[in-house]
Design an enzyme around this catalytic site. Structure first.
Site, short mmCIF file in Angstrom:
data_model
loop_
_atom_site.label_atom_id
_atom_site.label_comp_id
_atom_site.label_asym_id
_atom_site.label_seq_id
_atom_site.Cartn_x
_atom_site.Cartn_y
_atom_site.Cartn_z
N LYS A 251 -5.89 2.86 -5.94
CA LYS A 251 -6.06 2.02 -4.75
C LYS A 251 -6.34 2.91 -3.52
O LYS A 251 -7.17 2.59 -2.67
CB LYS A 251 -4.83 1.15 -4.52
CG LYS A 251 -4.79 0.42 -3.17
CD LYS A 251 -5.86 -0.65 -3.10
CE LYS A 251 -6.09 -1.38 -1.82
NZ LYS A 251 -5.27 -1.46 -0.71
N GLU B 172 -13.98 3.16 0.59
CA GLU B 172 -14.27 2.08 1.57
C GLU B 172 -14.55 2.69 2.96
O GLU B 172 -15.50 2.29 3.64
CB GLU B 172 -13.05 1.15 1.61
CG GLU B 172 -13.06 0.09 2.67
CD GLU B 172 -11.70 -0.64 2.71
OE1 GLU B 172 -11.15 -1.00 1.65
OE2 GLU B 172 -11.18 -0.83 3.82
N SER C 135 -6.42 -5.17 -3.64
CA SER C 135 -7.45 -5.09 -2.61
C SER C 135 -8.18 -6.42 -2.47
O SER C 135 -8.38 -7.13 -3.44
CB SER C 135 -8.48 -4.01 -2.93
OG SER C 135 -9.50 -4.03 -1.94
N ASN D 101 0.84 -1.21 0.00
CA ASN D 101 0.00 0.00 0.00
C ASN D 101 0.87 1.24 0.00
O ASN D 101 0.88 2.02 0.95
CB ASN D 101 -0.89 0.00 1.25
CG ASN D 101 -2.21 -0.65 0.97
OD1 ASN D 101 -2.66 -0.74 -0.17
ND2 ASN D 101 -2.86 -1.12 2.03
N HIS E 122 -9.84 4.03 -3.71
CA HIS E 122 -10.66 2.86 -3.36
C HIS E 122 -10.81 2.78 -1.83
O HIS E 122 -11.90 2.61 -1.30
CB HIS E 122 -10.02 1.58 -3.90
CG HIS E 122 -10.56 0.31 -3.29
ND1 HIS E 122 -10.19 -0.11 -2.02
CD2 HIS E 122 -11.46 -0.59 -3.73
CE1 HIS E 122 -10.84 -1.23 -1.73
NE2 HIS E 122 -11.62 -1.54 -2.74
N ASN E 123 -9.69 2.92 -1.14
CA ASN E 123 -9.73 2.80 0.32
C ASN E 123 -10.50 3.96 0.95
O ASN E 123 -11.21 3.77 1.94
CB ASN E 123 -8.32 2.72 0.90
CG ASN E 123 -7.70 1.36 0.68
OD1 ASN E 123 -8.09 0.64 -0.24
ND2 ASN E 123 -6.73 1.00 1.48
N1 LIG Z 1 -3.05 -6.98 5.03
C1 LIG Z 1 -3.88 -6.57 4.08
O1 LIG Z 1 -5.10 -6.81 4.10
C2 LIG Z 1 -3.34 -5.79 2.92
C3 LIG Z 1 -4.17 -5.55 1.82
C4 LIG Z 1 -3.65 -4.90 0.70
C5 LIG Z 1 -2.33 -4.49 0.72
N2 LIG Z 1 -1.55 -4.71 1.81
C6 LIG Z 1 -0.15 -4.28 1.76
O2 LIG Z 1 0.64 -5.40 1.38
C7 LIG Z 1 1.94 -5.31 1.98
C8 LIG Z 1 2.20 -6.57 2.79
O3 LIG Z 1 1.22 -6.65 3.81
P1 LIG Z 1 1.23 -7.81 4.91
O4 LIG Z 1 0.09 -7.50 5.82
O5 LIG Z 1 1.30 -9.13 4.24
O6 LIG Z 1 2.64 -7.64 5.62
P2 LIG Z 1 3.26 -6.47 6.54
O7 LIG Z 1 3.00 -6.81 7.96
O8 LIG Z 1 2.85 -5.15 6.05
O9 LIG Z 1 4.83 -6.65 6.24
C9 LIG Z 1 5.53 -7.78 6.66
C10 LIG Z 1 6.52 -8.22 5.60
O10 LIG Z 1 7.43 -7.14 5.32
C11 LIG Z 1 8.77 -7.64 5.47
N3 LIG Z 1 9.65 -6.54 5.85
C12 LIG Z 1 9.38 -5.56 6.75
N4 LIG Z 1 10.44 -4.70 6.81
C13 LIG Z 1 11.37 -5.15 5.93
C14 LIG Z 1 12.66 -4.70 5.52
N5 LIG Z 1 13.19 -3.58 6.04
N6 LIG Z 1 13.33 -5.42 4.60
C15 LIG Z 1 12.79 -6.53 4.07
N7 LIG Z 1 11.57 -7.01 4.39
C16 LIG Z 1 10.86 -6.33 5.31
C17 LIG Z 1 8.64 -8.70 6.54
O11 LIG Z 1 9.75 -9.53 6.53
P3 LIG Z 1 10.14 -10.40 7.86
O12 LIG Z 1 9.31 -11.63 7.78
O13 LIG Z 1 11.59 -10.65 7.70
O14 LIG Z 1 9.81 -9.54 9.05
C18 LIG Z 1 7.36 -9.40 6.08
O15 LIG Z 1 7.60 -10.24 4.99
C19 LIG Z 1 1.91 -4.03 2.82
O16 LIG Z 1 2.46 -2.96 2.09
C20 LIG Z 1 0.44 -3.79 3.06
O17 LIG Z 1 0.14 -2.43 3.27
C21 LIG Z 1 -2.03 -5.38 2.87
#
Ligand SMILES: NC(=O)c1ccc[n+]([C@@H]2O[C@H](COP(=O)([O-])OP(=O)(O)OC[C@H]3O[C@@H](n4cnc5c(N)ncnc54)[C@H](OP(=O)(O)O)[C@@H]3O)[C@@H](O)[C@H]2O)c1
Length: 479
Positions: A185, A192, A130, A104, A188-189
């Protein structure tokens, strides 16, 4: 190391893991990487049977596992972590390769990253995703930006893993260059947030004024979900409201603290709208309502302030009131989508993105949080008239909102009389009335500005700018 993977995903928390599985389930070989290698191995251990995964531990091995041109998807925390990951991988890539950021990200960051990577010949594809965790696995709505060339290579893969609308169309399109995907996006949010706020207000009106229980309101939402309000958010609202808390036997909604959190994309929608000069008052009220709910000390200190307490209606009146609330909710929803689409149109013009608004409505019909039957009609409105100045200029929406307005006004009058806060409904109606108005008090505002700051004004009867010598003989001069 084989160079067989068609796509690689780095960042294997909930979203990355599920997107990787989604690609693999569609027959793609997927290279896997995560800063902490244990996540990579866990994925393979738990879900390795689902498809062709290539687990890697180092950036070098990860990049080496990808077929050329490389498609490398980043699913890490937005902000500094995304920059860190880009800096780690970009030196290992070659011209023509693609970095897809599915996090995001703020669209301004995406524009910066795209420009920097373009100089190295790397395509940077800022992509909105999304649908949350479930959507990532079973089919999200996907909003990729970036170059047309990158979409030619990546688009067919995204079309496979995306959700399908009811007519079978995949919920993905090439939104536009550089930051267009993340911008869309973001809006969209924002929509939402507005949708959720309006649903929340409808719930509170049905509870406090109509006097219905959460279980009864769940039934009302279920009925609404069979009509024009048919949407994912209405559906889950009915589920939440019919839930009973096991520990206390109370309605679940009554044991949840009434302080809403936010991650920031709704706030960005409003901040950017302010920069672009687009009135997104419904979305802004939704952001402020969440913020107000979290000011517990302020709310505690203000709870004793004078004002009416709602007195529930009798059964027959309550049923009639519920019908009015449906009208008010629908009309307010039309306004928040009108405002959101206005913001996308303004962003598209500002950044020269040439976004097809009908296509955006189309790709939100499945997979994403705001998916709704309603979006089919928005798509039809823009398809019929791509230069539609506003959704309210569409004949059908204009007629529907016109038909809803008596009930909309009645609901707001009742809410005001009984002291039930309805900032979303009220902002939507104020927007509607301001657009309809023959004359706005902006004339007085301009006159005041000229009085205290010599800011000048334009006249209704002549061209040019004028200033009145307020401190002198009050004669008018041409500015
Ligand atoms: N959750 C949702 O519903 C949703 C929906 C749409 C989009 N998103 C977006 O999708 C992305 C991923 O979301 P998420 O909820 O799956 O995970 P997250 O909690 O946002 O991020 C965790 C991930 O990021 C990695 N990470 C964090 N800092 C890092 C760094 N400095 N270097 C390398 N890797 C790093 C972590 O690796 P480690 O395992 O090594 O800590 C882990 O793989 C985000 O940008 C989020 O905003 C999320």
């Amino acid at each position: 190391m084989s160079t067989s993977a068609q796509i690689g995903v780095t960042g294997l928390a909930v979203m990355g893991r599920n997107l990787a599985r989604n690609f693999a389930r569609h027959g793609y070989a997927v290279a896997l990487h995560n800063r902490t290698a244990s996540r990579t191995h866990e994925l393979v251990k738990e879900f390795g049977h689902e498809g062709d995964f290539v687990p890697t531990e180092t950036p070098e091995d990860f990049v080496a596992a990808l077929e050329r041109p490389r498609r490398l998807m980043i699913m890490v925390k937005a902000g500094a972590p995304t920059d860190a990951v880009i800096q780690e991988f970009a030196p290992l890539l070659e011209p023509g390769d693609m970095i897809i950021d599915g996090g995001n990200a703020h669209f301004a960051d995406t524009r910066r990253r795209e420009k920097e990577l373009r100089e190295q010949g790397i395509h940077f594809v800022g992509t909105g995703v999304s649908g949350g965790e479930e959507g990532a696995l079973h089919g999200p709505s996907i909003m990729p930006g970036g170059s047309k060339e990158s979409y030619e290579s990546l688009g067919p893969m995204l079309e496979k893993i995306a959700a399908n609308a009811k007519d079978g169309a995949p919920c993905v399109t090439h939104v536009g260059p550089d930051g267009a995907g993340h911008f869309v996006k973001m809006v969209h949010n924002g929509i939402e947030y507005a949708d959720m706020q309006l649903i929340g207000e409808a719930y509170q009106l049905l509870r406090d004024i109509a006097g219905y229980s959460p279980a009864e309101i769940a039934e009302i939402f279920r009925t609404w979900n069979t009509g024009r309000l048919d949407s994912y958010l209405i559906e889950i609202t009915a589920e939440v409201l019919s839930q009973v808390d096991e520990a206390t036997g109370k309605p679940f909604v009554d044991v949840v603290q009434d302080q809403a959190e936010q991650k920031g994309t709704g706030r960005w929608t409003v901040q950017i709208a302010l920069d672009l000069g687009v009135p997104v008052s419904g979305i802004a009220e939704a952001v402020f309502a969440r913020s107000l709910s979290g000011h517990t000390a302020l709310r505690e200190a203000s709870r004793g302030l004078a004002g009416p307490k709602p007195a529930p209606l009798d059964k027959e009146e309550a049923a009639a009131f519920a019908d009015r609330v449906e009208q008010a909710l629908y009309a307010s929803k039309i306004v928040s989508y009108t405002q959101g689409f206005h913001e996308i149109a303004a962003g598209s013009e500002e950044y020269d993105w040439n976004i097809d608004l009908g296509r955006i409505a189309s790709i939100w019909r499945g997979g994403c949080i705001i998916r709704a039957a309603f979006l089919d009609r928005i798509r039809a409105a823009y398809d019929a008239r791509p230069d539609l100045p506003s959704l309210l200029s569409d004949e059908t929406f204009a007629r529907e909102i016109g038909e809803a307005q008596d009930d909309w006004r009645e609901v707001l009058a009742a809410a005001t009389r009984q002291g039930v806060p309805t900032p979303g409904f009220a902002a939507a109606l104020a927007y509607y009335d301001a657009l309809r108005a023959e004359r706005l008090p902006a004339a007085l505002t301009q006159a005041q500005r000229d009085f205290f700051g010599a800011h000048t004004y334009r006249r209704t009867d002549r061209d040019g700018s004028y200033h009145t010598l307020w401190g002198g003989d009050r004669s008018e001069v041409r500015a």
